[in-house]
Scaffold this motif. Structure first.
Motif, PDB file in Angstrom:
ATOM      1  N   UNK A 114       0.831  -1.034  -0.028  1.00 56.41           N
ATOM      2  CA  UNK A 114      -0.019   0.024  -0.226  1.00 56.41           C
ATOM      3  C   UNK A 114       0.909   1.400   0.584  1.00 56.41           C
ATOM      4  N   UNK A 115       1.737   1.399   0.258  1.00 59.86           N
ATOM      5  CA  UNK A 115       3.297   2.469   0.169  1.00 59.86           C
ATOM      6  C   UNK A 115       3.620   1.976  -0.735  1.00 59.86           C
ATOM      7  N   UNK A 116       4.391   4.003  -1.354  1.00 60.74           N
ATOM      8  CA  UNK A 116       5.848   3.805  -2.581  1.00 60.74           C
ATOM      9  C   UNK A 116       6.701   3.725  -1.425  1.00 60.74           C
ATOM     10  N   UNK A 117       8.013   3.246  -2.282  1.00 61.01           N
ATOM     11  CA  UNK A 117       9.459   4.287  -1.578  1.00 61.01           C
ATOM     12  C   UNK A 117       9.543   4.912  -1.599  1.00 61.01           C
ATOM     13  N   UNK A 118      10.537   5.960  -0.758  1.00 56.42           N
ATOM     14  CA  UNK A 118      11.221   6.519  -0.806  1.00 56.42           C
ATOM     15  C   UNK A 118      12.390   6.791  -0.986  1.00 56.42           C
ATOM     16  N   UNK A 119      13.222   6.224   0.335  1.00 56.09           N
ATOM     17  CA  UNK A 119      14.371   5.486  -0.416  1.00 56.09           C
ATOM     18  C   UNK A 119      14.737   3.989  -0.040  1.00 56.09           C
ATOM     19  N   UNK A 120      15.788   3.103   0.275  1.00 60.44           N
ATOM     20  CA  UNK A 120      15.642   2.082   0.429  1.00 60.44           C
ATOM     21  C   UNK A 120      17.371   1.754   0.490  1.00 60.44           C
ATOM     22  N   UNK A 121      18.342   2.117   1.792  1.00 65.92           N
ATOM     23  CA  UNK A 121      19.074   2.071   1.960  1.00 65.92           C
ATOM     24  C   UNK A 121      19.957   0.636   2.411  1.00 65.92           C
ATOM     25  N   UNK A 122      20.812   0.612   2.393  1.00 67.75           N
ATOM     26  CA  UNK A 122      21.643  -1.074   3.362  1.00 67.75           C
ATOM     27  C   UNK A 122      20.976  -1.436   3.940  1.00 67.75           C
ATOM     28  N   UNK A 123      20.634  -0.185   5.118  1.00 69.02           N
ATOM     29  CA  UNK A 123      20.266  -0.410   6.233  1.00 69.02           C
ATOM     30  C   UNK A 123      19.388   0.348   7.220  1.00 69.02           C
ATOM     31  N   UNK A 124      18.232   0.908   6.056  1.00 69.58           N
ATOM     32  CA  UNK A 124      17.353   1.402   6.159  1.00 69.58           C
ATOM     33  C   UNK A 124      16.543   2.049   5.054  1.00 69.58           C
ATOM     34  N   UNK A 125      14.925   1.688   5.534  1.00 70.58           N
ATOM     35  CA  UNK A 125      13.604   1.902   4.083  1.00 70.58           C
ATOM     36  C   UNK A 125      13.051   3.284   4.678  1.00 70.58           C
ATOM     37  N   UNK A 126      12.780   3.858   4.169  1.00 70.55           N
ATOM     38  CA  UNK A 126      11.311   5.275   4.358  1.00 70.55           C
ATOM     39  C   UNK A 126      10.469   4.754   3.009  1.00 70.55           C
ATOM     40  N   UNK A 127       9.487   4.499   4.048  1.00 71.52           N
ATOM     41  CA  UNK A 127       7.947   3.976   2.834  1.00 71.52           C
ATOM     42  C   UNK A 127       7.093   4.882   3.110  1.00 71.52           C
ATOM     43  N   UNK A 128       5.857   5.857   2.263  1.00 68.83           N
ATOM     44  CA  UNK A 128       5.188   7.053   2.043  1.00 68.83           C
ATOM     45  C   UNK A 128       3.689   6.534   1.659  1.00 68.83           C
ATOM     46  N   UNK A 129       2.681   6.555   2.523  1.00 75.36           N
ATOM     47  CA  UNK A 129       1.479   6.935   1.216  1.00 75.36           C
ATOM     48  C   UNK A 129       0.838   7.951   2.199  1.00 75.36           C
ATOM     49  N   UNK A 130       0.109   8.793   1.045  1.00 71.62           N
ATOM     50  CA  UNK A 130      -0.306   9.583   1.010  1.00 71.62           C
ATOM     51  C   UNK A 130      -1.787   9.466   1.075  1.00 71.62           C
ATOM     52  N   UNK A 131      -2.910  10.024   1.663  1.00 71.10           N
ATOM     53  CA  UNK A 131      -4.357  10.201   1.203  1.00 71.10           C
ATOM     54  C   UNK A 131      -4.790  11.007   1.623  1.00 71.10           C
ATOM     55  N   UNK A 132      -6.061  11.230   1.898  1.00 70.28           N
ATOM     56  CA  UNK A 132      -7.121  11.980   2.750  1.00 70.28           C
ATOM     57  C   UNK A 132      -6.858  12.254   4.100  1.00 70.28           C
ATOM     58  N   UNK A 133      -6.756  10.695   5.109  1.00 67.53           N
ATOM     59  CA  UNK A 133      -6.272  10.866   6.246  1.00 67.53           C
ATOM     60  C   UNK A 133      -5.231  10.976   6.957  1.00 67.53           C
ATOM     61  N   UNK A 134      -4.013  11.447   6.353  1.00 65.22           N
ATOM     62  CA  UNK A 134      -2.721  11.305   6.554  1.00 65.22           C
ATOM     63  C   UNK A 134      -1.866  11.030   5.507  1.00 65.22           C
TER      64      UNK A 134
END
Length: 188
Positions: free
Chosen positions: A110-130
Protein backbone atom coordinates in the motif's frame (compact mmCIF):
# COMPACT_ATOMS: atom_id res chain seq x y z
CA UNK A 1 6.53 -5.89 21.42
CA UNK A 2 8.18 -2.88 22.96
CA UNK A 3 7.60 0.66 21.99
CA UNK A 4 10.86 2.47 22.66
CA UNK A 5 11.72 6.01 23.59
CA UNK A 6 12.15 8.56 20.86
CA UNK A 7 15.44 9.52 22.52
CA UNK A 8 16.91 6.06 21.91
CA UNK A 9 15.72 6.16 18.32
CA UNK A 10 17.01 9.68 17.67
CA UNK A 11 20.49 8.70 18.87
CA UNK A 12 20.82 6.26 15.97
CA UNK A 13 22.87 7.48 12.98
CA UNK A 14 19.96 7.34 10.52
CA UNK A 15 19.30 9.58 7.52
CA UNK A 16 15.61 9.83 8.45
CA UNK A 17 16.32 12.18 11.38
CA UNK A 18 17.46 15.01 9.10
CA UNK A 19 15.38 13.88 6.15
CA UNK A 20 12.03 14.12 7.96
CA UNK A 21 12.96 17.02 10.24
CA UNK A 22 9.73 18.82 11.06
CA UNK A 23 7.50 15.78 10.46
CA UNK A 24 6.19 14.42 13.78
CA UNK A 25 7.41 10.99 14.85
CA UNK A 26 4.20 9.26 15.89
CA UNK A 27 5.81 6.25 17.54
CA UNK A 28 8.74 3.88 17.26
CA UNK A 29 9.12 0.20 18.06
CA UNK A 30 12.10 -2.15 18.26
CA UNK A 31 12.75 -5.86 18.51
CA UNK A 32 15.98 -7.70 19.09
CA UNK A 33 16.86 -10.47 16.66
CA UNK A 34 19.39 -13.24 17.25
CA UNK A 35 22.79 -12.85 15.70
CA UNK A 36 23.27 -15.74 13.30
CA UNK A 37 26.21 -14.17 11.50
CA UNK A 38 27.80 -10.79 11.11
CA UNK A 39 27.05 -8.32 8.32
CA UNK A 40 23.37 -8.96 7.59
CA UNK A 41 21.82 -5.85 6.03
CA UNK A 42 18.21 -4.71 6.04
CA UNK A 43 18.19 -4.95 2.24
CA UNK A 44 19.40 -8.56 2.36
CA UNK A 45 16.78 -9.40 5.00
CA UNK A 46 13.94 -7.70 3.08
CA UNK A 47 14.86 -9.52 -0.15
CA UNK A 48 14.91 -12.88 1.68
CA UNK A 49 11.66 -12.09 3.51
CA UNK A 50 9.86 -11.07 0.30
CA UNK A 51 10.64 -14.51 -1.14
CA UNK A 52 8.69 -16.01 1.78
CA UNK A 53 4.96 -16.44 1.05
CA UNK A 54 3.86 -14.77 4.28
CA UNK A 55 0.26 -13.88 4.95
CA UNK A 56 -0.67 -11.47 7.72
CA UNK A 57 -2.54 -13.11 10.58
CA UNK A 58 -6.34 -13.23 10.36
CA UNK A 59 -6.97 -10.33 12.82
CA UNK A 60 -4.65 -8.03 10.83
CA UNK A 61 -6.19 -9.04 7.50
CA UNK A 62 -9.67 -8.46 8.95
CA UNK A 63 -8.75 -5.00 10.28
CA UNK A 64 -7.07 -4.07 7.00
CA UNK A 65 -10.08 -5.26 4.97
CA UNK A 66 -12.45 -3.25 7.18
CA UNK A 67 -10.24 -0.16 6.89
CA UNK A 68 -9.96 -0.49 3.10
CA UNK A 69 -13.72 -1.03 2.76
CA UNK A 70 -14.49 2.07 4.86
CA UNK A 71 -11.78 4.00 3.02
CA UNK A 72 -13.31 3.16 -0.37
CA UNK A 73 -16.82 4.05 0.78
CA UNK A 74 -15.75 7.38 2.29
CA UNK A 75 -13.12 8.26 -0.32
CA UNK A 76 -10.29 8.27 2.24
CA UNK A 77 -7.79 6.42 0.10
CA UNK A 78 -7.71 8.79 -2.82
CA UNK A 79 -4.68 11.02 -2.88
CA UNK A 80 -5.48 14.63 -2.09
CA UNK A 81 -5.20 17.16 -4.90
CA UNK A 82 -1.57 17.35 -6.04
CA UNK A 83 -1.35 21.02 -5.11
CA UNK A 84 -2.12 20.21 -1.45
CA UNK A 85 0.68 17.69 -0.80
CA UNK A 86 4.23 16.95 -1.74
CA UNK A 87 5.83 13.52 -1.63
CA UNK A 88 8.72 13.12 0.79
CA UNK A 89 10.77 12.00 -2.23
CA UNK A 90 11.15 15.67 -3.22
CA UNK A 91 13.52 15.98 -0.23
CA UNK A 92 15.97 13.45 -1.69
CA UNK A 93 19.41 14.80 -2.47
CA UNK A 94 21.47 13.59 -5.41
CA UNK A 95 23.53 11.56 -2.92
CA UNK A 96 20.35 10.00 -1.47
CA UNK A 97 19.13 9.03 -4.94
CA UNK A 98 22.45 7.46 -5.92
CA UNK A 99 22.65 5.56 -2.61
CA UNK A 100 19.07 4.25 -2.78
CA UNK A 101 18.73 0.62 -3.86
CA UNK A 102 15.19 1.24 -5.20
CA UNK A 103 13.92 4.24 -7.14
CA UNK A 104 11.66 6.69 -5.32
CA UNK A 105 8.02 5.95 -6.08
CA UNK A 106 8.45 2.18 -6.47
CA UNK A 107 5.25 0.53 -5.16
CA UNK A 108 5.62 -1.59 -2.02
CA UNK A 109 2.21 -2.93 -1.00
CA UNK A 110 0.00 0.00 0.00
CA UNK A 111 3.09 2.23 0.21
CA UNK A 112 5.68 3.75 -2.12
CA UNK A 113 9.42 3.70 -1.58
CA UNK A 114 10.99 7.03 -0.71
CA UNK A 115 14.45 5.47 -0.29
CA UNK A 116 15.96 2.08 0.46
CA UNK A 117 19.49 2.15 1.76
CA UNK A 118 21.49 -0.86 2.86
CA UNK A 119 20.20 -0.71 6.48
CA UNK A 120 17.40 1.87 6.34
CA UNK A 121 14.18 2.08 4.34
CA UNK A 122 11.54 4.80 4.22
CA UNK A 123 8.11 4.14 2.70
CA UNK A 124 5.19 6.58 2.43
CA UNK A 125 1.47 6.64 1.87
CA UNK A 126 -0.51 9.75 1.09
CA UNK A 127 -4.28 9.82 1.22
CA UNK A 128 -7.09 11.96 2.60
CA UNK A 129 -6.51 10.74 6.17
CA UNK A 130 -2.75 11.28 6.57
CA UNK A 131 0.62 11.58 4.92
CA UNK A 132 2.48 8.80 6.72
CA UNK A 133 5.98 7.41 6.48
CA UNK A 134 7.15 4.05 7.79
CA UNK A 135 10.83 3.72 8.62
CA UNK A 136 12.53 0.34 8.97
CA UNK A 137 16.13 0.10 10.11
CA UNK A 138 18.42 -2.74 11.08
CA UNK A 139 21.32 -2.11 13.45
CA UNK A 140 23.95 -4.69 14.30
CA UNK A 141 24.86 -4.72 17.99
CA UNK A 142 27.73 -6.64 19.63
CA UNK A 143 25.50 -9.64 20.43
CA UNK A 144 22.43 -9.34 18.19
CA UNK A 145 20.58 -7.20 15.67
CA UNK A 146 17.95 -4.62 16.49
CA UNK A 147 15.11 -3.95 14.07
CA UNK A 148 13.49 -0.51 14.40
CA UNK A 149 10.10 0.48 13.03
CA UNK A 150 9.10 4.14 13.20
CA UNK A 151 5.95 5.89 12.04
CA UNK A 152 5.88 9.55 11.05
CA UNK A 153 2.58 11.32 10.39
CA UNK A 154 2.00 14.68 8.76
CA UNK A 155 -1.53 16.06 8.88
CA UNK A 156 -3.35 16.54 5.61
CA UNK A 157 -6.54 17.90 7.17
CA UNK A 158 -8.28 18.56 10.48
CA UNK A 159 -9.39 14.92 10.31
CA UNK A 160 -5.82 13.52 10.59
CA UNK A 161 -5.49 13.76 14.41
CA UNK A 162 -8.99 12.32 14.88
CA UNK A 163 -8.25 9.47 12.47
CA UNK A 164 -4.92 8.66 14.14
CA UNK A 165 -6.59 8.64 17.57
CA UNK A 166 -9.28 6.27 16.29
CA UNK A 167 -6.84 3.78 14.78
CA UNK A 168 -4.15 3.97 17.49
CA UNK A 169 -5.52 1.12 19.64
CA UNK A 170 -5.69 -1.19 16.60
CA UNK A 171 -2.20 -0.20 15.42
CA UNK A 172 -0.62 -0.58 18.86
CA UNK A 173 -2.43 -3.70 20.05
CA UNK A 174 -2.84 -5.72 16.85
CA UNK A 175 -1.13 -4.43 13.70
CA UNK A 176 2.39 -3.47 14.85
CA UNK A 177 2.88 -6.37 17.27
CA UNK A 178 1.79 -8.70 14.46
CA UNK A 179 4.13 -7.00 11.99
CA UNK A 180 7.06 -7.29 14.40
CA UNK A 181 6.25 -10.94 15.13
CA UNK A 182 6.33 -11.53 11.36
CA UNK A 183 9.74 -9.82 11.18
CA UNK A 184 11.00 -12.10 13.94
CA UNK A 185 9.53 -15.22 12.25
CA UNK A 186 11.06 -14.26 8.89
CA UNK A 187 14.40 -13.62 10.58
CA UNK A 188 14.43 -17.17 11.93
Amino acid sequence: MPQISTQEFERLPLRVHDFLAGVPLHDVWAIDLPRTRSGITLDEFLRAASACPCTPPTPVRALLNIRLFVGRRLGWDREPAAISWETFATRLTTADRSRSLAPAGTPDGLFRVVYRFENEQLLEVINRTAHAAALSALVETPNAYRFYFGVYVRSVSRFTPVYMTLIDPFRKLVVYPSLLRAVRANWK
